[in-house]
Design a protein around this motif. Sequence first.
Motif, PDB file in Angstrom:
ATOM      1  N   PRO A  38      -1.776  -5.355  -8.813  1.00  0.00           N
ATOM      2  CA  PRO A  38      -1.071  -5.708  -7.761  1.00  0.00           C
ATOM      3  C   PRO A  38       0.198  -4.745  -7.540  1.00  0.00           C
ATOM      4  O   PRO A  38       0.854  -4.616  -6.372  1.00  0.00           O
ATOM      5  CB  PRO A  38      -0.679  -7.139  -7.993  1.00  0.00           C
ATOM      6  CG  PRO A  38      -1.087  -7.467  -9.376  1.00  0.00           C
ATOM      7  CD  PRO A  38      -2.204  -6.483  -9.892  1.00  0.00           C
ATOM      8  N   VAL A  39       0.813  -4.467  -8.600  1.00  0.00           N
ATOM      9  CA  VAL A  39       1.963  -3.229  -8.855  1.00  0.00           C
ATOM     10  C   VAL A  39       1.488  -2.240  -8.176  1.00  0.00           C
ATOM     11  O   VAL A  39       2.300  -1.717  -7.287  1.00  0.00           O
ATOM     12  CB  VAL A  39       2.292  -3.518 -10.283  1.00  0.00           C
ATOM     13  CG1 VAL A  39       3.438  -2.152 -10.264  1.00  0.00           C
ATOM     14  CG2 VAL A  39       3.223  -4.710 -10.605  1.00  0.00           C
ATOM     15  N   LEU A  40       0.337  -1.650  -8.547  1.00  0.00           N
ATOM     16  CA  LEU A  40       0.011  -0.390  -8.081  1.00  0.00           C
ATOM     17  C   LEU A  40      -0.448  -0.534  -6.501  1.00  0.00           C
ATOM     18  O   LEU A  40      -0.213   0.494  -5.572  1.00  0.00           O
ATOM     19  CB  LEU A  40      -1.319   0.076  -8.574  1.00  0.00           C
ATOM     20  CG  LEU A  40      -1.934   1.549  -8.302  1.00  0.00           C
ATOM     21  CD1 LEU A  40      -0.953   2.603  -8.191  1.00  0.00           C
ATOM     22  CD2 LEU A  40      -3.116   1.655  -9.090  1.00  0.00           C
ATOM     23  N   CYS A  41      -1.054  -1.561  -6.047  1.00  0.00           N
ATOM     24  CA  CYS A  41      -1.300  -1.957  -4.532  1.00  0.00           C
ATOM     25  C   CYS A  41      -0.065  -1.914  -3.944  1.00  0.00           C
ATOM     26  O   CYS A  41       0.282  -1.513  -2.761  1.00  0.00           O
ATOM     27  CB  CYS A  41      -1.929  -3.219  -4.323  1.00  0.00           C
ATOM     28  SG  CYS A  41      -3.617  -3.119  -4.700  1.00  0.00           S
ATOM     29  N   TYR A  42       1.136  -2.407  -4.397  1.00  0.00           N
ATOM     30  CA  TYR A  42       2.126  -2.433  -3.571  1.00  0.00           C
ATOM     31  C   TYR A  42       3.035  -1.052  -3.452  1.00  0.00           C
ATOM     32  O   TYR A  42       3.557  -0.637  -2.442  1.00  0.00           O
ATOM     33  CB  TYR A  42       3.423  -3.263  -4.356  1.00  0.00           C
ATOM     34  CG  TYR A  42       4.745  -3.581  -3.817  1.00  0.00           C
ATOM     35  CD1 TYR A  42       5.014  -4.137  -2.654  1.00  0.00           C
ATOM     36  CD2 TYR A  42       5.603  -2.613  -4.296  1.00  0.00           C
ATOM     37  CE1 TYR A  42       6.326  -4.178  -2.150  1.00  0.00           C
ATOM     38  CE2 TYR A  42       7.090  -2.701  -3.781  1.00  0.00           C
ATOM     39  CZ  TYR A  42       7.388  -3.411  -2.571  1.00  0.00           C
ATOM     40  OH  TYR A  42       8.714  -3.357  -1.958  1.00  0.00           O
ATOM     41  N   LEU A  43       2.910  -0.335  -4.675  1.00  0.00           N
ATOM     42  CA  LEU A  43       3.477   0.822  -4.702  1.00  0.00           C
ATOM     43  C   LEU A  43       2.770   1.795  -3.548  1.00  0.00           C
ATOM     44  O   LEU A  43       3.214   2.744  -2.774  1.00  0.00           O
ATOM     45  CB  LEU A  43       3.247   1.566  -5.930  1.00  0.00           C
ATOM     46  CG  LEU A  43       4.301   1.136  -7.022  1.00  0.00           C
ATOM     47  CD1 LEU A  43       4.007   1.851  -8.427  1.00  0.00           C
ATOM     48  CD2 LEU A  43       5.744   1.296  -6.656  1.00  0.00           C
ATOM     49  N   LEU A  44       1.326   1.778  -3.516  1.00  0.00           N
ATOM     50  CA  LEU A  44       0.391   2.543  -2.522  1.00  0.00           C
ATOM     51  C   LEU A  44       0.862   2.191  -1.181  1.00  0.00           C
ATOM     52  O   LEU A  44       1.007   3.022  -0.301  1.00  0.00           O
ATOM     53  CB  LEU A  44      -1.039   2.208  -2.885  1.00  0.00           C
ATOM     54  CG  LEU A  44      -1.551   3.093  -3.935  1.00  0.00           C
ATOM     55  CD1 LEU A  44      -2.948   2.379  -4.318  1.00  0.00           C
ATOM     56  CD2 LEU A  44      -1.466   4.564  -3.886  1.00  0.00           C
ATOM     57  N   ASP A  45       0.921   0.657  -0.658  1.00  0.00           N
ATOM     58  CA  ASP A  45       1.101   0.381   0.503  1.00  0.00           C
ATOM     59  C   ASP A  45       2.679   0.848   0.913  1.00  0.00           C
ATOM     60  O   ASP A  45       2.916   1.618   1.978  1.00  0.00           O
ATOM     61  CB  ASP A  45       1.337  -1.199   0.417  1.00  0.00           C
ATOM     62  CG  ASP A  45       1.485  -1.782   1.990  1.00  0.00           C
ATOM     63  OD1 ASP A  45       0.757  -1.160   2.949  1.00  0.00           O
ATOM     64  OD2 ASP A  45       2.307  -2.645   2.119  1.00  0.00           O
ATOM     65  N   THR A  46       3.485   0.868   0.012  1.00  0.00           N
ATOM     66  CA  THR A  46       4.804   1.386   0.081  1.00  0.00           C
ATOM     67  C   THR A  46       4.908   2.951   0.347  1.00  0.00           C
ATOM     68  O   THR A  46       5.437   3.201   1.449  1.00  0.00           O
ATOM     69  CB  THR A  46       5.869   1.275  -0.807  1.00  0.00           C
ATOM     70  OG1 THR A  46       6.060  -0.371  -1.198  1.00  0.00           O
ATOM     71  CG2 THR A  46       7.191   1.525  -0.472  1.00  0.00           C
TER      72      THR A  46
END
Length: 487
Positions: free
Chosen positions: A445-453
């Motif tokens: 989920p941390v990686l998902c947040y960074l990708l989305d940002t």
Amino acid sequence: MGGYHFFCNFAAVMLIISVVLAYFALLFVISHRTGRRATNESFFRADRRAPWYMVAFGMVGASISGVTFVSVPGMVERLQMTYLQTCMGFILGYVVVAFALLPLYYRLNLVSIYGFLGQRLGKRSHKTASAFFLVSKMTGAAVKFYVVCIILQRFVFEPQGIPFAVTVVILVLLIWLYTRQGGIKTLVWTDSLQTVCLFTALFLIIYKVIGDLGMSVGEALIAVRHSELSRVFVFDDWVSTQNFWKQFVSGVFIVIVMTGLDQDMMQKNLTCKTLRSAQKDMCSYGVAFLPANLLFLSLGVLLTLWYQQRGMALPVRGDELLPQFVSLTSYFSPVITCVFVLGVVAASFSSADSALTSLTTIWCVDLAERGSDEQLRRRVHLLMCAVFVLFIMVFHAANSSSLIDAVYTIVSYTYGPLLGLFAYGLLTRRPVKDRLVPYVAVASPVLCYLLDTCIGALTGYHFGYELLMLNGLLTFAGLYIPSVAFP
């Protein structure tokens, strides 16, 4: 005139309080009858004797929640009726859960569905999934229950000078009182009562709006059908988060994760006597979501027409569309306020009570591994209620987005690891590096947040509900790669 206005407001508040008290009196009667001679087996699985049709009917109300009651009508101004595309995906999702996951859970005779991960992948995988569910469900349930707290605060408690924190404590205490003995056995029956109240309120509000518009039911149907807000399908814009295939596929995965991999929802389905009964239950209420949400969206279109007919500006926040209508008409029609409050209470309590029961189950069965300890179960149930109050207060202080979007955003980040863990366990035969599972589950989920940002900053595009699938895929990859690289 001022004295008359005060009397009318006081009478309306007293009417609301009387109806809500009568509603809770019925809940306590059901609780008393179902909670007698209750054991942990009754609390966790209703002794596996629940009639499938009662479970199915109650699940409609439990799945809708107060968030749907308030937020979905307000969606039409911003998204038209495109939410129905997601609801169509829900139907296929429920079929997948009924015939792919339910047979597994019944074959293993599970109390907690995360017990499968313990048997298939290992202890840390089991504990990690249980912990993610605890955080996910507590957060999501707090968002949903926040609705009923705000509504009752506005229409009942605030006029009496009662602080919001006291309102929250009172409402959560009521849930604890009627679920503390019977648990899931009680909820099978109270959910049915809550579903009746929810849809009765919905139909009465729609009838009131149609009457105010001076329309017949047939004319209202025509008005909704021809409204520019009634657009359902988006096939022409692949970038849009409302594109049909994005919404449909997301709907399928939302159900697989939020129902099939969710202890709260599955715990009720596992109370049925047989697998066939549980499958009939799930498919029945799965199909019911499409017409149910169509009613809520149609109400949103009618409310928009109501505002336009009176030359009034629509609320800035979609979540305020229905509550503001109730506030504006409450002086002339206190009954509609009462009906609205009852509908929101019924919808919200049917979600919150089962969430607290499932959280208690997970703590006792999965984390503490003491599923037969009744004293522990009582203590944990009370503790979960206290933490629930804390979460609601935190959300009240921090909320700044549409409630239903907030729920699904939270789900996308926290349920993704559950999707990845179950997919790995079901679709592969490979062992997993069990000690790495907690780290992978947090990193995804941390990686998902960074990708989305980053993608949002570079292109302006932000992930929608498809974030759930990406999260699950990253978790799956994080489990699969080490198993291949270091066999």
